[in-house]
Design a protein around this motif. Sequence first.
Motif, PDB file in Angstrom:
ATOM      1  N   TRP A 191      -5.680   7.178   4.112  1.00 55.05           N
ATOM      2  CA  TRP A 191      -7.159   7.213   3.864  1.00 55.05           C
ATOM      3  C   TRP A 191      -7.933   6.034   4.610  1.00 55.05           C
ATOM      4  CZ3 TRP A 191     -10.639  10.156   1.898  1.00 55.05           C
ATOM      5  CH2 TRP A 191     -10.450  10.892   1.038  1.00 55.05           C
ATOM      6  N   LEU A 193       0.640  -1.070   0.072  1.00 53.65           N
ATOM      7  CA  LEU A 193      -0.158   0.029  -0.246  1.00 53.65           C
ATOM      8  C   LEU A 193       1.001   1.223   0.152  1.00 53.65           C
ATOM      9  CD1 LEU A 193      -3.007  -0.801   2.750  1.00 53.65           C
ATOM     10  CD2 LEU A 193      -3.038  -0.943   0.267  1.00 53.65           C
ATOM     11  N   SER A 194       0.306   2.349  -0.590  1.00 56.83           N
ATOM     12  CA  SER A 194       1.084   3.590  -0.670  1.00 56.83           C
ATOM     13  C   SER A 194       0.736   4.291   0.763  1.00 56.83           C
ATOM     14  CB  SER A 194       0.723   4.338  -1.630  1.00 56.83           C
ATOM     15  OG  SER A 194      -0.665   4.856  -1.721  1.00 56.83           O
ATOM     16  N   VAL A 235      -6.326  -2.713  -3.126  1.00 56.65           N
ATOM     17  CA  VAL A 235      -6.560  -1.453  -3.756  1.00 56.65           C
ATOM     18  C   VAL A 235      -7.385  -1.450  -4.937  1.00 56.65           C
ATOM     19  CG1 VAL A 235      -5.593   0.684  -4.480  1.00 56.65           C
ATOM     20  CG2 VAL A 235      -4.482  -0.387  -2.639  1.00 56.65           C
ATOM     21  N   LEU A 236      -8.698  -0.640  -5.087  1.00 55.94           N
ATOM     22  CA  LEU A 236      -9.411  -0.708  -6.262  1.00 55.94           C
ATOM     23  C   LEU A 236      -9.266   0.642  -6.957  1.00 55.94           C
ATOM     24  CD1 LEU A 236     -12.389  -2.855  -4.918  1.00 55.94           C
ATOM     25  CD2 LEU A 236     -10.332  -3.562  -6.419  1.00 55.94           C
ATOM     26  N   ARG A 237      -8.520   0.772  -8.119  1.00 59.09           N
ATOM     27  CA  ARG A 237      -8.730   2.132  -8.891  1.00 59.09           C
ATOM     28  C   ARG A 237      -9.770   2.198  -9.589  1.00 59.09           C
ATOM     29  NH1 ARG A 237      -5.201   4.234  -5.020  1.00 59.09           N
ATOM     30  NH2 ARG A 237      -3.229   3.276  -5.070  1.00 59.09           N
ATOM     31  N   SER A 238     -10.470   3.365  -9.415  1.00 57.94           N
ATOM     32  CA  SER A 238     -11.782   3.725 -10.648  1.00 57.94           C
ATOM     33  C   SER A 238     -11.583   4.878 -10.946  1.00 57.94           C
ATOM     34  CB  SER A 238     -12.864   3.564  -9.568  1.00 57.94           C
ATOM     35  OG  SER A 238     -12.758   4.534  -8.579  1.00 57.94           O
ATOM     36  N   SER A 239     -12.273   5.164 -12.192  1.00 58.60           N
ATOM     37  CA  SER A 239     -12.076   6.507 -12.719  1.00 58.60           C
ATOM     38  C   SER A 239     -13.232   7.033 -12.671  1.00 58.60           C
ATOM     39  CB  SER A 239     -11.699   6.034 -14.275  1.00 58.60           C
ATOM     40  OG  SER A 239     -12.816   5.345 -14.892  1.00 58.60           O
ATOM     41  N   LYS A 297      -0.435   7.041   0.737  1.00 63.76           N
ATOM     42  CA  LYS A 297      -1.778   7.668   0.621  1.00 63.76           C
ATOM     43  C   LYS A 297      -2.765   6.494   0.943  1.00 63.76           C
ATOM     44  CE  LYS A 297      -2.767  10.129  -3.216  1.00 63.76           C
ATOM     45  NZ  LYS A 297      -3.085  10.275  -4.851  1.00 63.76           N
ATOM     46  N   ASP A 298      -2.754   5.659   0.692  1.00 62.03           N
ATOM     47  CA  ASP A 298      -3.879   4.465   0.705  1.00 62.03           C
ATOM     48  C   ASP A 298      -3.843   4.042   2.426  1.00 62.03           C
ATOM     49  OD1 ASP A 298      -4.565   3.959  -1.817  1.00 62.03           O
ATOM     50  OD2 ASP A 298      -2.604   2.477  -2.173  1.00 62.03           O
TER      51      ASP A 298
END
Length: 238
Positions: A178, A171-172, A229-233, A174-175
């Motif tokens: 959050w 994890l970064s 981590v789920l990246r969404s746009s 940032k993650d």
Amino acid sequence: MAKKIAASGTATRRRRRSGPGRPEGVSNVRDEILDAAEIEFAARGYAGTSLRDVAERAKVTQALINYYFHSKNGLYEEVFLRRGRLVSEQRMASLAALRQSGKKLDVRTIVGAFLAPALAMRDVPGGRTFMRLNARLHTEPPEISYPLRNAAYDESTRAYAEALCEALPHLSPKDVYWRMTLVVGAYLYAFSDTHRLEIMAPGICDPNDTEEVFTAVTSFVTGGMQAPVLRSSVVNKS
């Protein structure tokens, strides 16, 4: 663990702090004012509470409140920090002990050490009132809430975020930060008695059972911290 922390909190309550020239025969009046103010602020919020409300509950004069705390803001700060700093101190001590053990830190252990002092606060006299005050602080104006949260919790929250970064190298930062923010929201809701579990699930869930609460929140938070981590746009629907 919870009993040990609660006992420490009780000991802290018994350490009386006095100003110069305290009137004779009122050795615990300062703590009584803080206790009364804690109840009023937790129930009414900062803006909705007056020094008259506190004075009436504590059975003292407003002049005596001003003598000890100088202003409503000074009173509010001391009410919050006397227990908030205790929670933070216990967190730092627990994390230090975990690091000194030489064992590899896993997510559940870190999460449990972070949550335990706040949960144990519910067993200290007045502790549940503080947890409601703690939850309510997030709805207070930022010029009041931000400095107090920073003073009470910044050091310990950052220390636990660093520990979680070590335990979750995929994890970064940032993650992790959050997710730490969501951890705080989850435990404030669960520990402050503002939920409706006893109504929604009577006979199934017992929010007054410390071990049940600790297990439920720790399991939920641990799962969230370990989730992929789920990246969404963002979808533009215009």
